[in-house]
Scaffold this motif. Sequence first.
Motif, PDB file in Angstrom:
ATOM      1  N   LEU A 149      29.401 -68.335  31.785  1.00 34.32           N
ATOM      2  CA  LEU A 149      29.037 -68.522  33.185  1.00 34.32           C
ATOM      3  C   LEU A 149      28.804 -67.175  33.869  1.00 34.32           C
ATOM      4  O   LEU A 149      27.881 -67.024  34.683  1.00 34.32           O
ATOM      5  N   LYS A 150      29.635 -66.202  33.542  1.00 35.65           N
ATOM      6  CA  LYS A 150      29.485 -64.872  34.131  1.00 35.65           C
ATOM      7  C   LYS A 150      28.192 -64.217  33.678  1.00 35.65           C
ATOM      8  O   LYS A 150      27.500 -63.566  34.461  1.00 35.65           O
ATOM      9  N   TYR A 151      27.835 -64.393  32.419  1.00 37.06           N
ATOM     10  CA  TYR A 151      26.616 -63.795  31.867  1.00 37.06           C
ATOM     11  C   TYR A 151      25.378 -64.311  32.594  1.00 37.06           C
ATOM     12  O   TYR A 151      24.458 -63.550  32.914  1.00 37.06           O
ATOM     13  N   PHE A 152      25.367 -65.616  32.864  1.00 38.06           N
ATOM     14  CA  PHE A 152      24.180 -66.224  33.465  1.00 38.06           C
ATOM     15  C   PHE A 152      24.274 -66.369  34.986  1.00 38.06           C
ATOM     16  O   PHE A 152      23.422 -67.010  35.590  1.00 38.06           O
ATOM     17  N   GLU A 153      25.293 -65.795  35.611  1.00 40.05           N
ATOM     18  CA  GLU A 153      25.442 -65.944  37.052  1.00 40.05           C
ATOM     19  C   GLU A 153      24.240 -65.418  37.839  1.00 40.05           C
ATOM     20  O   GLU A 153      23.794 -66.063  38.791  1.00 40.05           O
ATOM     21  N   PRO A 154      23.670 -64.242  37.486  1.00 39.47           N
ATOM     22  CA  PRO A 154      22.470 -63.798  38.216  1.00 39.47           C
ATOM     23  C   PRO A 154      21.322 -64.786  38.108  1.00 39.47           C
ATOM     24  O   PRO A 154      20.620 -65.050  39.104  1.00 39.47           O
ATOM     25  N   LEU A 155      21.118 -65.364  36.930  1.00 37.31           N
ATOM     26  CA  LEU A 155      20.071 -66.367  36.761  1.00 37.31           C
ATOM     27  C   LEU A 155      20.406 -67.624  37.538  1.00 37.31           C
ATOM     28  O   LEU A 155      19.518 -68.244  38.165  1.00 37.31           O
ATOM     29  N   ASN A 156      21.668 -68.018  37.526  1.00 36.01           N
ATOM     30  CA  ASN A 156      22.087 -69.210  38.261  1.00 36.01           C
ATOM     31  C   ASN A 156      21.835 -69.043  39.761  1.00 36.01           C
ATOM     32  O   ASN A 156      21.354 -69.968  40.424  1.00 36.01           O
ATOM     33  N   ALA A 157      22.142 -67.871  40.288  1.00 36.38           N
ATOM     34  CA  ALA A 157      21.905 -67.617  41.710  1.00 36.38           C
ATOM     35  C   ALA A 157      20.415 -67.657  42.027  1.00 36.38           C
ATOM     36  O   ALA A 157      20.002 -68.205  43.058  1.00 36.38           O
TER      37      ALA A 157
END
Length: 213
Positions: free
Chosen positions: A146-154
């Motif tokens: 989740l931390k790895y993809f947080e920028p993409l998620n945002a």
Amino acid sequence: MLMALRKVTYMPFAHIVDQWRWHVFSDGVEDITARWWELRLQYQGIVPPVPRSERNFDPASKYHIAADSLYVKYFVSIALQFQLFQSLCDISGHTGELHTCDIYRSREAGRLLSDVLSMGSSRPWQDVIRQMTRGRVNRVDAGAMLKYFEPLNAWLKRQNKRQSVIGWITNRDDKGIFHFVSALFAEWYQNSAEKIKLWSLFPLLFVCKAFIY
């Protein structure tokens, strides 16, 4: 985005293979092909290109089903991959967003990776994770993913605010899928200088389906 297409979009399929298998074990073999496509629509948002019947038995096209080989291990391995990556980044002294980490030439990360891999199956998996995380936890944790993809998620959250439809229609109706695709690309279509016709998007849809499959 490319990493998400490789990892995140694979997880639903890795999840439904054994979910379908466990359904067969608990409820029997009635409507097993229909159940397969229900799961694929529910978790992946895809439908078969032509009508299917119980005579087709599509699940058997996956080797792991025909060979009675567990598949949930692939689901778990993705979460473990990011958990291990975070530990390697931490020990290498990385600061900043996780997806920018590079452990190249880090001796500390190399030693940790060597220690973890050298254990193989000689130790319980809880001990391996404890060693991997340097004693912090002894269980699988998807927090690193989740931390790895947080920028993409945002970024996706910002993009989704512009769309009238989020997700897909789960009624196995091709018109519903068409409505989803139309809404997804509506803004792009309206803002296009060339006013690309909607039918030109269908090749892209088929490529996406084939990639997920």
